[in-house]
Design a protein around this motif. Structure first.
Motif, PDB file in Angstrom:
ATOM      1  N   ASN A  10      37.586  33.680  45.130  1.00 55.22           N
ATOM      2  CA  ASN A  10      37.258  32.933  46.344  1.00 55.22           C
ATOM      3  C   ASN A  10      36.894  33.885  47.479  1.00 55.22           C
ATOM      4  O   ASN A  10      37.388  35.032  47.519  1.00 55.22           O
ATOM      5  CB  ASN A  10      38.455  32.081  46.786  1.00 55.22           C
ATOM      6  N   SER A  25      43.391  37.756  41.362  1.00 54.11           N
ATOM      7  CA  SER A  25      43.203  37.273  39.988  1.00 54.11           C
ATOM      8  C   SER A  25      43.193  38.394  38.956  1.00 54.11           C
ATOM      9  O   SER A  25      43.179  38.129  37.753  1.00 54.11           O
ATOM     10  CB  SER A  25      41.881  36.493  39.894  1.00 54.11           C
ATOM     11  N   THR A  53      36.229  32.975  35.776  1.00 51.02           N
ATOM     12  CA  THR A  53      37.298  33.593  36.567  1.00 51.02           C
ATOM     13  C   THR A  53      37.273  33.038  37.991  1.00 51.02           C
ATOM     14  O   THR A  53      36.203  32.879  38.578  1.00 51.02           O
ATOM     15  CB  THR A  53      37.103  35.126  36.620  1.00 51.02           C
ATOM     16  N   GLU A  54      38.475  32.791  38.501  1.00 55.33           N
ATOM     17  CA  GLU A  54      38.537  32.226  39.845  1.00 55.33           C
ATOM     18  C   GLU A  54      38.504  33.348  40.892  1.00 55.33           C
ATOM     19  O   GLU A  54      39.384  34.207  40.938  1.00 55.33           O
ATOM     20  CB  GLU A  54      39.811  31.409  40.024  1.00 55.33           C
ATOM     21  N   LYS A 106      29.390  35.908  37.664  1.00 54.89           N
ATOM     22  CA  LYS A 106      29.318  35.435  39.056  1.00 54.89           C
ATOM     23  C   LYS A 106      28.590  36.478  39.901  1.00 54.89           C
ATOM     24  O   LYS A 106      28.630  37.681  39.597  1.00 54.89           O
ATOM     25  CB  LYS A 106      30.728  35.261  39.632  1.00 54.89           C
ATOM     26  N   ASP A 128      39.164  36.930  49.191  1.00 53.78           N
ATOM     27  CA  ASP A 128      39.959  37.725  48.242  1.00 53.78           C
ATOM     28  C   ASP A 128      39.737  39.214  48.486  1.00 53.78           C
ATOM     29  O   ASP A 128      38.641  39.645  48.840  1.00 53.78           O
ATOM     30  CB  ASP A 128      39.558  37.384  46.803  1.00 53.78           C
ATOM     31  N   ARG A 147      32.130  33.936  34.678  1.00 51.57           N
ATOM     32  CA  ARG A 147      31.948  32.723  35.479  1.00 51.57           C
ATOM     33  C   ARG A 147      33.218  31.867  35.505  1.00 51.57           C
ATOM     34  O   ARG A 147      33.443  31.118  36.422  1.00 51.57           O
ATOM     35  CB  ARG A 147      30.775  31.904  34.932  1.00 51.57           C
ATOM     36  N   ASP A 158      27.820  30.984  41.821  1.00 55.43           N
ATOM     37  CA  ASP A 158      27.909  30.734  40.381  1.00 55.43           C
ATOM     38  C   ASP A 158      26.570  30.151  39.945  1.00 55.43           C
ATOM     39  O   ASP A 158      26.362  28.944  39.984  1.00 55.43           O
ATOM     40  CB  ASP A 158      29.053  29.752  40.134  1.00 55.43           C
TER      41      ASP A 158
END
Lengths: 290, 144
Positions: free
Chosen positions: A204, A178, A201-202, A239, A207, A199, A232
């Motif tokens: 997972n 990302s 922003t993706e 995050k 990553d 918060r 979160d």
């Protein structure tokens, strides 16, 4: 009850005086004569018989000894093969690093680890390369697995490396997928965290987190670790991202020091930070952002 | 042919005996006793001499004594065999007597190893093997 001697009269018969008996007595007497001969004569007489008749025994003994020797040799070679396989794997890993991580106009210096800090084994390393080998304060320390830390003090022949697990370590990092940038710092002796990720922003689990190159100290794109968990939490701006370090600091035997530009090495850290040019690291499959 | 085969069997047993020493049964003595029970005096003496010669090769200081002892045993047992009643205990008695004679002779000429577990085990194994070996030999000789 029957007697043992069924025909006692035969003991005194002529049956014991045949030529066959005489030959038998001669054979028995030859044994008696042999037994009273001097030792060296007996040895000399026995020698040809020994040579011929004991040959199979000698052969078997030689074969057994040979098998034992071969077995121990085989064991030794097996151990050597295992050792060489380990060495080969290690060298392949090093070769992969030099082939995959291409530094533009820069070099890597291989630095075997001399000492670990005795308290944690993970906060500091002393490596056997110093200013004589182009090491300088601030030089990033890497392994094929990823970033280890940076040089914080340097002598002529040794450098002190502060690892990324040191409580004061801070490295500019980003999520490779990302491109979200933040600061990587240690949480404890085993884990890192990536701070300052919005918060929205993706991110997972799974990553990859790499150096972002911001700050100019670490080149961009060096592997830092893998996202293990993302939380979160309500009421917080950012995050909470836990990152598992890519490099196993407690098991490495050597690191690679990233050689800084000469001007940067000559000055104090405050001075050369301004002069250091952007260093790019090209990793196959990695988007450089240019 | 039969005699040649017997000589080869004795030689093979000697190789086994030498390979298993010191925990081996006294195979040479056993074979001399068993053959002497089935042969005439001269062949028994010659087989005994062959076995004694082989036994003496491993230690030439016992070469003559060993030849004399085994040949004498062969002749003696073959002679006794023609006049004595045969039974299972007779065979064991002969083997035991042969072993005792061998040990005493060994002590007399100073080559017998000290009385110890190896010697006891060897003698017991020899006695234990006597009866099965004799019945096997009888079957083999009758087949010939």
């Amino acid at each position: 009850m029957r007697s043992w001697f069924s025909e006692p009269s035969r003991l005194h018969s002529k049956a014991f005086r045949t030529w066959q008996d005489r030959v038998a007595w001669a054979v028995i007497a030859s044994g008696l004569v042999l037994s009273i001969l001097p030792g060296h004569v007996r040895h000399r007489l026995a020698l040809p018989f020994q040579t011929v008749l004991l040959a199979p025994l000698r052969g078997a003994t030689t074969l057994r000894r040979e098998l034992t020797t071969r077995k121990s040799e085989n064991d030794r070679l097996s151990r050597l093969a295992i050792k060489l396989a380990v060495e080969n794997a290690r060298l392949r890993t090093l070769a992969r690093l030099t082939s995959e991580v291409r530094m533009e106009g820069e070099n890597l210096v291989r630095a075997p680890i001399l000492v670990r800090d005795l308290a944690t084994l993970k906060h500091y390393l002393i490596v056997s390369r110093g200013t004589r080998h182009s090491s300088a304060v601030g030089s990033p320390a890497l392994t094929p697995g990823g970033v280890i830390g940076r040089v914080v003090a340097v002598g002529a022949h040794q450098s002190l490396v502060q690892t990324i697990l040191h409580p004061e370590s801070r490295i500019a990092g980003m999520v490779r997928r990302s491109r979200a940038s933040g600061i990587v710092r240690p949480v404890d002796a085993r884990q890192l965290t990536l701070d300052y990720i919005d918060r929205g922003t993706e991110v997972n689990p799974g990553d990859t987190v790499v150096t972002s190159g911001l700050g100019g100290l670490f080149p961009r794109g060096l592997l830092l670790g893998t996202v293990e968990s993302v939380r979160d939490e309500p009421g917080r701006l950012f995050k909470t991202i836990n990152v598992r370090p890519a490099a196993s600091i407690s098991t490495i035997e050597q690191v690679f020091l990233f050689v800084l530009p000469r001007r940067a090495r000559a000055g104090r850290s405050d001075d050369w930070l301004d002069n250091i040019r952007e260093q790019e690291v090209a990793i196959p499959g990695e988007r450089t952002g240019r | 042919m039969k005699h040649l085969l017997n000589l080869v069997v004795i030689y093979a047993l000697f190789l086994v005996h030498a390979a298993l020493t010191p925990w081996s049964p006294d195979l040479l003595l056993l074979v001399v006793v068993i053959i002497a029970l089935h042969e005439k005096r001269l062949p028994a003496t010659l087989y005994g001499a062959w076995a004694g010669l082989l036994a003496g090769l491993t230690g030439p200081e016992t070469l003559g004594t060993s030849l004399f002892l085994h040949a004498g045993l062969g002749y003696g047992i073959a002679s006794l065999h023609t006049i004595a009643y045969r039974s299972r205990w007779y065979l064991l008695l002969l083997v035991a007597a042969g072993l005792l004679l061998k040990v005493v002779t060994g002590f007399a000429i100073g080559v017998q190893p000290a009385w110890g577990p190896q010697l006891v085990v060897s003698m017991l194994l020899t006695l234990a093997l006597a009866l099965p070996a004799e019945s096997a030999a009888r079957r083999a000789l009758h087949r010939q």
